[in-house]
Design an enzyme around this catalytic site. Structure first.
Site, PDB file in Angstrom:
ATOM      1  N   ILE A 151     -25.037 -77.764  -5.114  1.00 32.27           N
ATOM      2  CA  ILE A 151     -24.947 -77.273  -3.743  1.00 32.27           C
ATOM      3  C   ILE A 151     -25.979 -77.968  -2.854  1.00 32.27           C
ATOM      4  O   ILE A 151     -25.683 -78.421  -1.766  1.00 32.27           O
ATOM      5  CB  ILE A 151     -25.164 -75.747  -3.683  1.00 32.27           C
ATOM      6  CG1 ILE A 151     -24.150 -75.016  -4.571  1.00 32.27           C
ATOM      7  CG2 ILE A 151     -25.093 -75.245  -2.238  1.00 32.27           C
ATOM      8  CD1 ILE A 151     -22.725 -75.106  -4.115  1.00 32.27           C
ATOM      9  N   CYS A 189     -24.968 -71.607 -10.574  1.00 28.34           N
ATOM     10  CA  CYS A 189     -25.032 -72.165 -11.917  1.00 28.34           C
ATOM     11  C   CYS A 189     -24.955 -71.061 -12.958  1.00 28.34           C
ATOM     12  O   CYS A 189     -24.777 -69.893 -12.653  1.00 28.34           O
ATOM     13  CB  CYS A 189     -26.334 -72.950 -12.091  1.00 28.34           C
ATOM     14  SG  CYS A 189     -26.632 -74.159 -10.784  1.00 28.34           S
ATOM     15  N   ARG A 245     -24.538 -76.616 -14.107  1.00 31.64           N
ATOM     16  CA  ARG A 245     -24.824 -76.798 -12.688  1.00 31.64           C
ATOM     17  C   ARG A 245     -23.569 -76.870 -11.824  1.00 31.64           C
ATOM     18  O   ARG A 245     -22.627 -77.597 -12.140  1.00 31.64           O
ATOM     19  CB  ARG A 245     -25.626 -78.096 -12.478  1.00 31.64           C
ATOM     20  CG  ARG A 245     -26.064 -78.288 -11.014  1.00 31.64           C
ATOM     21  CD  ARG A 245     -26.720 -79.627 -10.776  1.00 31.64           C
ATOM     22  NE  ARG A 245     -27.225 -79.732  -9.409  1.00 31.64           N
ATOM     23  CZ  ARG A 245     -27.526 -80.866  -8.798  1.00 31.64           C
ATOM     24  NH1 ARG A 245     -27.397 -82.021  -9.441  1.00 31.64           N
ATOM     25  NH2 ARG A 245     -27.965 -80.868  -7.546  1.00 31.64           N
ATOM     26  N   GLY A 294     -19.568 -60.497   3.910  1.00 30.06           N
ATOM     27  CA  GLY A 294     -20.191 -59.335   4.546  1.00 30.06           C
ATOM     28  C   GLY A 294     -20.688 -58.290   3.578  1.00 30.06           C
ATOM     29  O   GLY A 294     -20.960 -57.151   3.980  1.00 30.06           O
ATOM     30  N   ASN A 353     -30.414 -70.091 -11.744  1.00 29.10           N
ATOM     31  CA  ASN A 353     -29.093 -69.827 -11.193  1.00 29.10           C
ATOM     32  C   ASN A 353     -29.276 -69.175  -9.846  1.00 29.10           C
ATOM     33  O   ASN A 353     -29.884 -68.102  -9.753  1.00 29.10           O
ATOM     34  CB  ASN A 353     -28.306 -68.899 -12.145  1.00 29.10           C
ATOM     35  CG  ASN A 353     -27.054 -68.326 -11.505  1.00 29.10           C
ATOM     36  OD1 ASN A 353     -26.450 -68.952 -10.647  1.00 29.10           O
ATOM     37  ND2 ASN A 353     -26.670 -67.137 -11.921  1.00 29.10           N
ATOM     38  N   GLY A 354     -28.761 -69.804  -8.782  1.00 29.57           N
ATOM     39  CA  GLY A 354     -28.861 -69.184  -7.474  1.00 29.57           C
ATOM     40  C   GLY A 354     -29.264 -70.153  -6.390  1.00 29.57           C
ATOM     41  O   GLY A 354     -29.112 -71.369  -6.523  1.00 29.57           O
ATOM     42  N   ASP A 370     -34.293 -76.924  -4.313  1.00 29.03           N
ATOM     43  CA  ASP A 370     -34.990 -75.643  -4.322  1.00 29.03           C
ATOM     44  C   ASP A 370     -35.507 -75.319  -5.722  1.00 29.03           C
ATOM     45  O   ASP A 370     -36.435 -74.516  -5.879  1.00 29.03           O
ATOM     46  CB  ASP A 370     -34.101 -74.521  -3.787  1.00 29.03           C
ATOM     47  CG  ASP A 370     -32.763 -74.403  -4.489  1.00 29.03           C
ATOM     48  OD1 ASP A 370     -32.409 -75.295  -5.275  1.00 29.03           O
ATOM     49  OD2 ASP A 370     -32.045 -73.419  -4.234  1.00 29.03           O
TER      50      ASP A 370
END
Length: 641
Positions: A52, A2, A49, A360, A75-76, A100
């Site tokens: 997810i 976000c 937003r 990675g 955000n995250g 979350d």
């Protein structure tokens, strides 16, 4: 993933509903699925937003706590939110959603600022406490998610990206000249500075408390390199467990999920781990180049075939001319890591297939994977063998003798000689720097150098090197990169390019518990007799073929030197020598012309300077526009960091 933005209104009417809407619109690309605002007499919050987890409207933000005291925008992703939710439910918290985000609210209500110790994830958080009339800003431990803040009179403004603050006219776009020098040394502006005066990045592992009295910034996490006594066999087994755990945590998603696959050890190992944790083929994406010596797609294909991946690839070439301006526009500050181009395209490709991609990132910084660490090890060996008084006398002679040569191996020898004349801390800065002191002196105008008053960009690197407090130079080098290069370059690049395509990218090798484990391993388990990422390669030995593990690292950088002579030649020549360009007030155009001529003739590769010059001009066009010769005369040479 976000975008967040907002301001305090303790002293002035900094903004209103329209201001919040303007800020949100500027970062719509970060969250196209929904938006929302909260405004009261003392604070304004806005959220964009990208859904997810819990795709229902219940996951929209700003979100209010069950008790009504707290309001949060975030955000995250919090990867351990299910475990935390269970623990917080046991304390009596009554959850209303499956998100979350609500776990953050519950954790703050329960633990206060110490909630950060319980969160495992990537995040930028803004939480308003109505009872205390205080704003809590926090950034994740390694800096995966950005957070800018600045002053507006006696109040504070903040956002995920500077463009939100600029769009709402909440900051003065006054360039810091010392940050310009930083940019040409590092190819990015290191934390906590930004390119603008009086605007800062909240550093990774830090939080800020803001009330009517002002702002207080504190660090809540750092990396410890106190070596643990652990044998190689045990270390490899534990590392495999850590990677499996961190990868599994990052595979939780209510939307399609895939992975980046570069053809290297790190991404190959993550894809292999994902394949073992999944009951269906992993969607993978890779980017290559038409120039064969820079192309890794064939190596990516080996891993994709081994794990029966749903694999996709794209070649970058002449299309870079049409896309470069757009790519640069997503960076609020000048940013010249050439791999921004392929990163943009791999994110664009991935977004056509998935909404979340694992990568990675972090393997090189955490496990000593870059070629520069091998160079640095050689430098330190010579420092131990050759007395300082000899190095200090010979180095200037070698440097002067070779400073004008065009043969690359001899130029590298000159660089090595300069580094050997310095102590390990300054030597590592020289290894990292993209411009020598001599090159800057030739490039900058007399007025520019006078305004800088002797400022040198090594300051930030030396500060972090000293903060490590280790007797082992390689350990200090890794710590310095994890505090500068990783958050300032790698993670900025991935965040901006993924968000430009509304894609979330997760990095299992940057799990903070994995970082803490790796940091405490002996240096010899990370770099051993010329072998980089020794223990990581051992951990991936059963799942990645030797042809991938043992080949020389290519990196993700495009052939910029070739591009400047071909695809980008016309664009670069037009931009570098514009009469109204931003460059002419800072640099000597005659010297730029000299470098340009040398590069075009093939006598010398000057792309390390010509490329950032081009990027700086394109960035200035985007964020200033109009007559650059007038607008970029307003510099600040303030020396504070």
């Amino acid at each position: 993933m976000c975008g967040i933005a907002g301001f305090t209104r303790f002293h002035d009417r900094v903004g209103d509903e329209n201001t919040l809407a303007t800020m949100g619109e500027a970062i719509r690309h970060r969250g196209p699925d929904a938006d929302g605002s909260y405004l009261d007499e003392r604070v304004g919050l806005h959220h964009r937003r990208l859904a997810i987890i819990d795709l229902s409207e219940a996951g929209n933000q700003p979100m209010h706590s069950a008790c009504g005291r707290y309001v949060v925008i975030f955000n995250g992703e919090i990867y351990n939110f299910l475990e935390l939710r269970q623990n917080l439910t046991a304390t009596g918290y009554n959850f209303q959603t499956k998100t979350d985000t609500e776990v953050i609210l519950a954790a703050y209500a329960t633990y206060g600022e110490d909630c950060l110790e319980h969160l495992n994830g990537m995040f930028a958080i803004a939480l308003w406490d109505k009872a205390e009339s205080s704003l809590f800003l926090a950034r994740d431990r390694v800096g995966k998610k950005p957070l800018y803040y600045g002053s507006r009179g006696r109040d504070v403004v903040f956002a995920s990206e500077l463009k939100a603050l600029m769009a709402a006219d909440l900051i003065e776009k006054k360039i810091r000249l010392d940050a310009v020098y930083d940019f040409f040394a590092y190819q990015y502006v290191p934390d906590p500075k930004t390119i603008f005066e009086d605007v800062f990045k909240l550093e990774p592992g830090h939080y800020a408390k803001i009330d009517s009295k002002g702002i207080e910034v504190r660090q809540y996490w750092d990396i410890s390199f106190d070596a643990q006594d652990i044998d190689e066999t045990t270390a490899v087994a534990k590392l495999r467990e850590q990677i499996t755990r961190s990868t599994k945590l990052r595979m939780t998603s209510d939307v399609p999920l895939g992975a980046f696959l570069s053809g290297g050890v790190d991404s190959g190992g993550i894809v292999a781990t994902m394949a073992k944790l999944s009951d269906k083929p992993i969607t993978t994406c890779t980017i290559g180049f038409h120039e064969e010596e820079f192309d890794e797609t064939s190596f990516a294909q080996i891993v994709a075939d081994q794990y029966n991946c749903d694999h996709h690839e794209f070649k970058v070439g002449e299309n870079v001319v049409n896309s470069l301006r757009e790519i640069v526009s997503y960076f609020d500050e000048p940013f010249a890591d050439p791999s921004l181009v392929p990163t943009y395209y791999v994110c664009k490709l991935a977004r056509q297939k998935v909404t979340v991609a694992l990568a990675g990132d972090g393997g090189d910084e955490v496990f000593a994977g870059y070629e520069k660490y091998h160079t640095y090890a050689i430098e330190n060996l010579w420092r131990s063998l050759v007395p300082a008084f000899i190095r200090n006398k010979l180095a200037p002679l070698v440097t002067r003798a070779l400073e004008h040569v065009t043969f690359r191996p001899l130029r590298r020898l000159a660089t090595l000689a300069r580094a050997l004349s310095a102590d390990p801390a300054l030597g590592f800065y020289m290894t990292n720097s993209q411009i020598t002191d001599r090159q800057w002196q030739d490039l900058a105008t007399t007025e520019t150098k006078a305004q800088l008053q002797g400022y040198h960009p090594s300051h930030r690197s030396l500060e972090m090197f000293a903060k490590c407090q280790s007797d082992d130079p390689m350990t200090c080098a890794l710590y310095t990169d994890m505090k500068t290069y990783l958050p300032g370059d790698i993670l900025v690049k991935v965040d901006r390019m993924s968000m430009a395509n509304s894609l979330e990218v997760r990095a299992p090798l940057l799990d903070f518990e994995l970082i803490e484990f790796a940091a405490r391993l002996k240096t010899q388990l990370k770099y051993r007799s010329g072998t980089k990422k020794y223990i990581l390669k051992k951990a991936f030995e059963p799942v990645i073929p030797a042809s991938i593990r043992n080949r020389k690292k290519m990196g993700f950088s495009p052939p910029v030197d070739v591009w400047l002579r071909n695809e980008l030649k016309n664009l670069a020549s037009n931009e570098l020598f514009r009469a109204d360009g931003a460059l002419q007030n800072i640099f000597s155009l005659s010297h730029i012309q000299k470098m340009w001529d040398m590069h075009q003739s093939g006598r010398n590769d000057m792309s390390n300077i010509l490329w950032p010059l081009l990027i700086f001009q394109l960035w200035s066009d985007e964020y200033f526009g109009g007559n650059q010769a007038e607008k970029t005369t307003r510099f600040s040479a303030e020396q504070s960091t």
